[in-house]
Design an enzyme around this catalytic site. Structure first.
Site, PDB file in Angstrom:
ATOM      1  N   GLU A   1       0.836  -1.200   0.000  1.00 23.40           N
ATOM      2  CA  GLU A   1       0.000   0.000   0.000  1.00 23.40           C
ATOM      3  C   GLU A   1       0.875   1.256   0.000  1.00 23.40           C
ATOM      4  OE1 GLU A   1      -3.593   1.973   2.723  1.00 23.40           O
ATOM      5  OE2 GLU A   1      -2.406   0.322   3.524  1.00 23.40           O
TER       6      GLU A   1
ATOM      7  N   LYS B   1      -8.933   3.514  -2.837  1.00 25.78           N
ATOM      8  CA  LYS B   1      -9.414   3.057  -1.536  1.00 25.78           C
ATOM      9  C   LYS B   1     -10.746   3.738  -1.188  1.00 25.78           C
ATOM     10  CE  LYS B   1      -7.388   2.201   3.053  1.00 25.78           C
ATOM     11  NZ  LYS B   1      -6.186   2.453   3.865  1.00 25.78           N
TER      12      LYS B   1
ATOM     13  N   CYS C   1      -6.020  -2.633   2.540  1.00 26.49           N
ATOM     14  CA  CYS C   1      -5.939  -2.442   3.990  1.00 26.49           C
ATOM     15  C   CYS C   1      -7.279  -2.762   4.670  1.00 26.49           C
ATOM     16  CB  CYS C   1      -5.443  -1.019   4.293  1.00 26.49           C
ATOM     17  SG  CYS C   1      -4.732  -0.815   5.951  1.00 26.49           S
TER      18      CYS C   1
END
Length: 325
Positions: free
Chosen positions: A41, A124, A158
């Site tokens: 990430e 995200k 995540c």
């Protein structure tokens, strides 16, 4: 579809505030001979671990300016360079970046194929906790799944992996190679990845950065919270823990908390996923659409939408007519 794919997850540190140098690190890992290489990430642009972006002082604003400057435009020259790397080493390349769109930053994953094509991106959906101070929110218009010779490839970033409805949407798209780059190196992360592999009947690849304090700029340029005095240059501030998990929940590679490394496994999508789905297919024979269903809004959510454009006045006569009216 090919029988197997050799996949590598990369556990390494970004070079903070230095995107060109980070691209060199990426190039080294891409050259190792796997067909699929997945990076952590925010690998390009950097994850600002320990930095207090609640600081609205002139120093804090200058720090954000520098962070904004180290992000990349998509598309842009760094994307072109990544595409060239994928072509040179003949790999599917998946990497986390900090994307710059105007003056808003996004935590994004980019996808490239071995022919050097930029395939697309996933932004995200939900920045985690303090990340909302410096990253914007994505939407489901950028949650792609790509058909490859090795299986259907996608990414969930995540703590999106803690969002059961989002996971279900990806299962509904048929994801088979599930890339989960993260900043979470906690004790529970491997358990989360194993659960998702079993739940989705898919291979899960989770690359995580390993960083020491010295991998970030020194003070006073970069002040590590809660206090700089708590750490030394060799203090581990991001412990890694990268893993590759089979569709049966078995750990194929990793986790490692000792240092940087490359973790590789052979993924047999055609051979192993049908065996896993035989027992449990969460959006197939083990679903109950008559009582439980999910609807996903995959339209772009834009703050400003223009429904029409002004007519152009073609000549002076038309202008005069308008004046008369």
């Amino acid at each position: 579809m090919s029988s197997t794919v050799r996949a590598t997850v990369v556990q390494a540190s970004s070079i903070f505030y230095d995107t060109p140098a980070t691209l060199e690190v990426l190039k080294e890992a891409a050259a190792l001979g796997s067909q699929l290489v997945v990076f952590p990430e925010a690998f390009i642009g950097g994850y600002p671990r320990g930095y207090n972006f609640a600081d609205q002082s002139p120093r804090g604003k200058e720090s954000f300016r520098k962070y904004h400057a180290s992000a990349i435009n998509v598309p842009g020259p760094e994307v072109d360079r990544l595409a060239s790397m994928a072509a040179k080493y003949k790999v599917y390349l998946v990497t986390g970046v900090v994307e710059r769109d105007g003056y808003t930053l996004y935590c994004t994953v980019l996808f490239f194929d071995p022919e050097g094509n930029y395939l697309g991106k996933h932004r995200k959906l939900m920045p985690t906790y303090w990340e909302r101070l410096f990253w914007g929110f994505g939407d489901c218009s950028t949650t792609p799944i790509y058909d490859t010779p090795y299986g259907k490839l996608g990414s969930v970033i995540c703590w999106e992996n803690r969002m059961p409805l989002f996971r279900t949407s990806m299962y509904g798209k048929g994801i088979e190679i599930y890339c989960a780059p993260t900043a979470d190196s906690g004790d529970t992360w491997v358990a989360t990845m194993r659960h998702i592999a079993i739940e989705g009947g898919c291979y899960v690849l989770s690359p995580i950065q390993f960083c020491r304090r010295k991998d970030y700029p020194p003070p006073p340029e970069y002040l590590y919270s809660p206090t700089e005095e708590d750490v030394t240059p060799d203090s581990i501030v991001w412990a890694g823990g990268s893993v590759i998990i089979s569709p049966h929940g078995e750990i194929l590679a990793g986790p490692n908390y000792e240092g940087e490394g490359l973790f590789t496994a052979d993924l047999d999508v055609r051979g192993e996923i049908p065996k896993a789905k035989f027992q449990f297919d969460v959006v197939g024979h083990y679903s109950r659409a008559d009582v439980l269903s999910l609807t996903v809004n995959n339209r772009p959510l834009l703050p400003v939408t223009f429904t029409s454009s002004p007519s152009k006045i073609k000549d002076d006569d038309e202008m005069d007519e308008c004046k008369d009216i």
